[in-house]
Design a protein around this motif. Structure first.
Motif, short mmCIF file in Angstrom:
data_model
loop_
_atom_site.label_atom_id
_atom_site.label_comp_id
_atom_site.label_asym_id
_atom_site.label_seq_id
_atom_site.Cartn_x
_atom_site.Cartn_y
_atom_site.Cartn_z
N GLN A 160 0.84 -1.23 -0.05
CA GLN A 160 0.04 0.13 0.08
C GLN A 160 0.73 1.21 0.10
OE1 GLN A 160 -3.40 0.27 -0.49
NE2 GLN A 160 -2.85 2.17 -0.90
N VAL A 161 2.02 1.08 0.92
CA VAL A 161 2.90 2.31 0.86
C VAL A 161 3.39 2.55 -0.66
CG1 VAL A 161 5.17 2.99 1.86
CG2 VAL A 161 3.43 2.25 3.21
N LEU A 162 3.97 1.47 -1.26
CA LEU A 162 4.39 1.73 -2.32
C LEU A 162 3.50 2.07 -3.56
CD1 LEU A 162 6.91 -1.59 -2.50
CD2 LEU A 162 7.59 0.92 -2.58
N ARG A 163 2.26 1.77 -3.67
CA ARG A 163 1.23 2.22 -4.49
C ARG A 163 0.79 3.62 -4.26
NH1 ARG A 163 -1.00 -1.81 -7.41
NH2 ARG A 163 -0.89 -4.08 -6.82
N ASP A 164 0.89 3.97 -3.16
CA ASP A 164 0.78 5.68 -2.75
C ASP A 164 1.92 6.45 -3.42
OD1 ASP A 164 -1.66 4.90 -1.56
OD2 ASP A 164 -0.72 5.04 0.53
N MET A 255 13.92 1.17 -9.28
CA MET A 255 14.19 2.26 -8.56
C MET A 255 15.27 2.91 -9.21
SD MET A 255 11.76 2.60 -6.77
CE MET A 255 10.77 1.84 -7.80
N GLN A 256 16.36 2.19 -9.69
CA GLN A 256 17.67 2.56 -10.42
C GLN A 256 17.19 3.49 -11.59
OE1 GLN A 256 20.97 0.17 -10.74
NE2 GLN A 256 20.15 -1.17 -9.12
N ALA A 283 12.95 12.89 -4.26
CA ALA A 283 12.72 12.60 -2.96
C ALA A 283 11.76 11.34 -2.79
CB ALA A 283 12.13 13.81 -2.29
N VAL A 284 10.72 11.43 -3.64
CA VAL A 284 9.81 10.41 -3.42
C VAL A 284 10.55 9.06 -3.75
CG1 VAL A 284 7.38 9.62 -4.49
CG2 VAL A 284 7.79 11.82 -3.64
N ARG A 289 12.48 3.67 -2.89
CA ARG A 289 13.90 2.81 -3.00
C ARG A 289 14.09 2.05 -1.47
NH1 ARG A 289 19.32 4.37 -6.27
NH2 ARG A 289 19.97 2.04 -6.23
N GLU A 290 13.84 2.93 -0.48
CA GLU A 290 14.00 2.52 1.01
C GLU A 290 13.10 1.38 1.10
OE1 GLU A 290 13.95 5.50 3.69
OE2 GLU A 290 15.75 6.47 2.94
N GLN A 291 11.66 1.47 0.76
CA GLN A 291 10.47 0.53 0.93
C GLN A 291 10.90 -0.72 0.31
OE1 GLN A 291 8.39 0.89 3.33
NE2 GLN A 291 9.18 3.00 3.79
N VAL A 292 11.38 -0.64 -0.98
CA VAL A 292 11.54 -1.74 -2.02
C VAL A 292 12.75 -2.56 -1.17
CG1 VAL A 292 12.78 -2.43 -4.13
CG2 VAL A 292 10.83 -0.75 -4.06
#
Length: 296
Positions: A160-164, A255-256, A283-284, A289-292
């Protein structure tokens, strides 16, 4: 459904003279690192557990611990008279030395002696290693299921965080597209002014050649391709989240690519507002990338 690489599960069991406790936990890792802490005297157990774990987990630093306790006071256990005699002899020497030095000692209790290593021993035919290994291996299935349930629960929140965040990227990309379109007249006017200055100050300059160079500059300032690629990356990331499973490595690669396009957008913007949007985009992407890094 994606899964987090962080998880934990525990369980307890017993069979005959044995009781045990399981702990299965994992944290983030670039690949799959299985670390097993099990009794080495149970032949074949570690290899079987490692195989079962590898079938269920694709990524993470996974530690499986088995604490196996033998209840030596269980039925069939017998007193080791040799160990008892040695312990009593040692106690007699200690008490004699203490009396000689004028030191008073509390009298030992039978439970203290029974707790000594080797004082109680099972009959040689009491332990059926093959049956114990089979029982322990059968318990691993429910343990892994509970472990994966926790990973999936965390994965749902992570998804859910990644989709947001993907939604934020989409919004910023469209804002950047509008700003890029709005700046075109100003860019064209600046190029015409530059062309006029060059032709006015460079005697004998080839107008066609100068126009070609300025056209190349205009092409280099165009961010359409970067925006198109960012849109494509958003679609690819959404597809991976829809597919679920062990997609962490692919998302990390994406992400890269996201970051590369955002950097190029900022370097080519030549516009304060567009640069600001590009920095917000970076920034987003960094947050994504941190979440991934948590995705299996």
């Amino acid at each position: 459904m994606i899964r987090s690489m962080t998880g934990f599960a525990s369980a307890k069991g017993e069979r005959g003279a044995f009781s045990w406790g399981w702990e299965l936990r994992s944290v983030n890792a670039k690949g799959l690192d299985l670390r097993l802490r099990v009794p080495d005297w149970l032949e074949g157990l570690e290899a079987a557990l490692r195989t079962d774990l590898a079938r269920s987990v694709a990524r993470g630093n996974v530690t499986l611990s088995l604490r196996l306790t033998r209840n030596d006071t269980a039925a069939g256990a017998a007193l080791n008279t040799e160990v008892l005699a040695a312990a009593l002899d040692a106690l007699a020497r200690i008490e004699a030395e203490a009396m000689a030095r004028g030191v008073a000692l509390a009298p030992p209790r039978a439970s203290d002696l029974l707790g000594l290593r080797g004082m109680m021993e099972a009959a040689p035919d009491e332990v059926d290693n093959a049956a114990l290994v089979a029982r322990l291996r059968a318990e691993l299935g429910p343990l892994i299921a509970a472990f994966l349930d926790m990973r999936q629960a965390e994965g749902r929140a992570l998804e859910q965080v990644l989709r947001d965040q993907l939604g934020q990227v989409t919004g910023l990309v469209e804002t950047a597209a509008r700003l890029a379109e709005a700046r075109k007249p100003a860019v064209a006017e600046a190029l015409r002014g530059n062309l006029a200055r060059v032709l006015g100050n460079a005697e004998g300059a080839d107008p066609d050649r100068v126009a070609q160079e300025l056209a190349m500059i205009a092409v280099k300032a165009d961010v359409t391709e970067e925006l198109d690629r960012l849109r494509a990356h958003v679609g690819a990331a959404g597809d991976l989240l829809d597919a679920g499973g062990a997609v962490g490595r692919k998302l990390d690669f994406l992400m890269q690519e996201f970051n590369r396009e955002a950097n190029t957008l900022c370097s080519k913007s030549q516009n304060a507002e567009l640069t600001k949007v590009g920095l917000e985009l970076k920034a987003v992407i960094d947050q994504m990338r941190e979440q991934v890094q948590n995705v299996e």
